[in-house]
Design a protein around this motif. Structure first.
Motif, short mmCIF file in Angstrom:
data_model
loop_
_atom_site.label_atom_id
_atom_site.label_comp_id
_atom_site.label_asym_id
_atom_site.label_seq_id
_atom_site.Cartn_x
_atom_site.Cartn_y
_atom_site.Cartn_z
N UNK A 85 0.83 -1.20 0.00
CA UNK A 85 0.00 0.00 0.00
C UNK A 85 0.88 1.26 0.00
N UNK A 86 0.50 2.23 -0.81
CA UNK A 86 1.24 3.49 -0.89
C UNK A 86 0.88 4.40 0.27
N UNK A 87 1.90 5.08 0.82
CA UNK A 87 1.68 5.98 1.95
C UNK A 87 2.65 7.15 1.87
N UNK A 88 2.32 8.21 2.57
CA UNK A 88 3.11 9.45 2.49
C UNK A 88 3.47 9.96 3.89
N UNK A 89 4.21 9.19 4.69
CA UNK A 89 4.53 9.62 6.05
C UNK A 89 5.45 10.84 6.11
N UNK A 90 6.22 11.07 5.04
CA UNK A 90 7.17 12.19 5.02
C UNK A 90 6.60 13.44 4.36
N UNK A 91 5.31 13.40 4.05
CA UNK A 91 4.61 14.56 3.45
C UNK A 91 5.29 15.06 2.17
#
Length: 453
Positions: free
Chosen positions: A149-155
């Motif tokens: 799953x794609x995620x953006x924890x580092x904005x």
């Protein structure tokens, strides 16, 4: 002297004609496997609770009653039911929307699920993810080795995402529409349709960077690009058609250049398509920037869009070319048909795999089309097909791929290619009327086709 000039002119014309001629080559079905249409998986444990039921926003109002709204193909395609209802418990694996040229170390194939349910507004609870899959042409099954799953924890995403306020910051179909994928040096590169953007991510799904498309020194945007407002004028304020971003994005061996091909023609200032061709724009993965070079791919008669784009060697590549039809042409509805329950109003006609050479570009920027195979005319002398097709004609010894969106192609080996469809769950039924399309993987023997130059 005049005779000499005329002969020379005729010779040049004959040369150009032969050079631009595109021959059709035969294809034989060598293997057939599929992932069942209704294949669902659970979201990650740290995903928002909202993601445990997907498809809640596909109607006019929010709907939490699982499996309560029957899917159908839409009025333009006969309103045939598909036998599968929304919303879903979990996330649908549906919608194979691109193959990576390079495989994983275990030989499995990188592919990806698209934005969810076909639009930005109806997919905020559809998580974005890619997979490693292995088709088995002995058992007819497709093994899903892994899903990420794609995620953006580092904005890194430059706009507000649907799950902005969460710690995990998983991406959804309200953020991007991923339609093409490549694997390079342990990283994933994804072509998006909404921006259109190119997304760089780690192999475990963490976004590293997002790149807005630049064409001729200007940002190329569409109606779904963040910042495009309702009053925006087509052709002036945005040039990419809706669902017209990076349907294909090829990785060129040796150069590490991404060749992003838009799905549909871009718009001129009058709001109309600029021509019967698609823009191809190159991105340098080593520098993380656009090269400034762009090319054109000429669509053939009847074609409306492309589905995938992948290199097979240093310069030659495969392109899926398609119309907007689905279903066997023998079941075409009569022009005056009132009852369309047992026919296809828009049957499949143009479904091709085109071989091109990016090293051969004419003075107008058009990439040379070398040859093609017809996915509606595949030989099956050995009876490899494992799924039946609705038709009013004898398909003995023949196989067709009559799907609306065919979005995956790659070189499998020296004489074979692998092709798969996006089944638009639960909105497409190209194989049988009244039955949702599965995710089919077909192995085609096309040695003579691949040898053309």
């Amino acid at each position: 002297m005049l005779k000499t000039v005329l002969l020379a002119t005729a010779a040049v014309a004959a040369f150009l004609s032969s050079a631009s001629a595109e021959e059709k080559f035969p294809a034989k079905l060598a293997g057939h496997s599929f992932l069942p249409a209704l294949t669902l998986i659970t979201p990650p444990a740290d995903a928002p609770h909202d993601a445990w039921v997907s498809g809640k926003f596909t109607g006019k109002e929010r709907n939490h009653n699982v499996m309560s709204v029957p899917g159908d193909v839409g009025a333009a395609y006969g309103s045939h039911p598909t036998g599968i209802s929304l919303p879903f418990i979990g996330q649908p694996v549906q919608g194979m929307s691109g193959f990576a040229m390079n495989r994983a170390e275990d030989g499995s194939i990188f592919t990806l699920t698209d934005n969810g349910f076909g639009a930005k507004v109806n997919s905020p609870d559809a998580l974005l993810f890619f997979h490693r899959m292995t088709p088995d042409f002995t058992t007819g099954k497709v093994e899903r080795v892994a899903s990420v799953f794609l995620r953006d924890p580092d904005r890194k995403v430059p706009f507000r995402i649907a799950y902005e306020g969460t710690e995990s910051r998983y991406l959804t179909g309200a953020d991007f529409d991923p339609e093409s994928i490549q694997y390079l040096n342990g990283e994933i590169w994804i072509g998006d349709e909404f921006g259109p953007y190119i997304i760089r991510a780690t192999e475990d799904g963490r976004v590293l960077s997002v790149h807005q498309t630049m064409l001729d020194g200007k940002a190329l945007t569409g109606p779904d690009t963040p910042g495009t407002v309702v009053s925006a004028a087509a052709g002036k304020d945005f040039r990419v058609q809706r669902s017209g971003g990076y349907e294909g994005m090829a990785l060129q061996p040796g150069t590490d250049l991404l060749w992003g091909m838009l799905e549909k023609p871009i718009l001129g200032e009058n709001g109309e398509p600029e021509g019967d061709f698609l823009r191809v724009i190159t991105f340098d993965t080593r520098k993380g920037e656009w090269t400034g070079n762009s090319y054109k791919f000429r669509l053939s008669d009847g074609a409306k869009a492309i589905g995938d784009f992948n290199f097979i060697d240093d310069t030659r590549a495969l392109v899926i070319e398609r119309d907007n039809g689905e279903g066997d042409p023998s079941l075409a509805c009569a022009d005056d048909a009132a009852d369309k329950s047992a026919c296809y109003p828009l049957p499949a006609t143009v479904k091709k795999i085109v071989l091109v050479d990016t090293a051969q570009v004419d003075d107008d920027g058009f990439i040379r089309r070398i040859a093609h195979i017809d996915l509606m005319d595949i030989a099956d002398p050995d009876g490899k097909a494992i799924l039946e097709t609705d038709a009013r004609r004898d398909l003995t010894g023949k196989f067709t791929f009559p799907f609306f969106t065919i979005e995956d192609v790659m070189r499998y080996d020296g004489t074979h290619i692998l092709v798969a469809n996006d089944n638009n769950l639960p909105f497409s039924a190209g194989r049988k009327i009244g039955q949702a399309a599965d995710n089919e993987f077909i192995l085609l023997e096309v040695g003579d086709f691949l040898a053309q130059r």
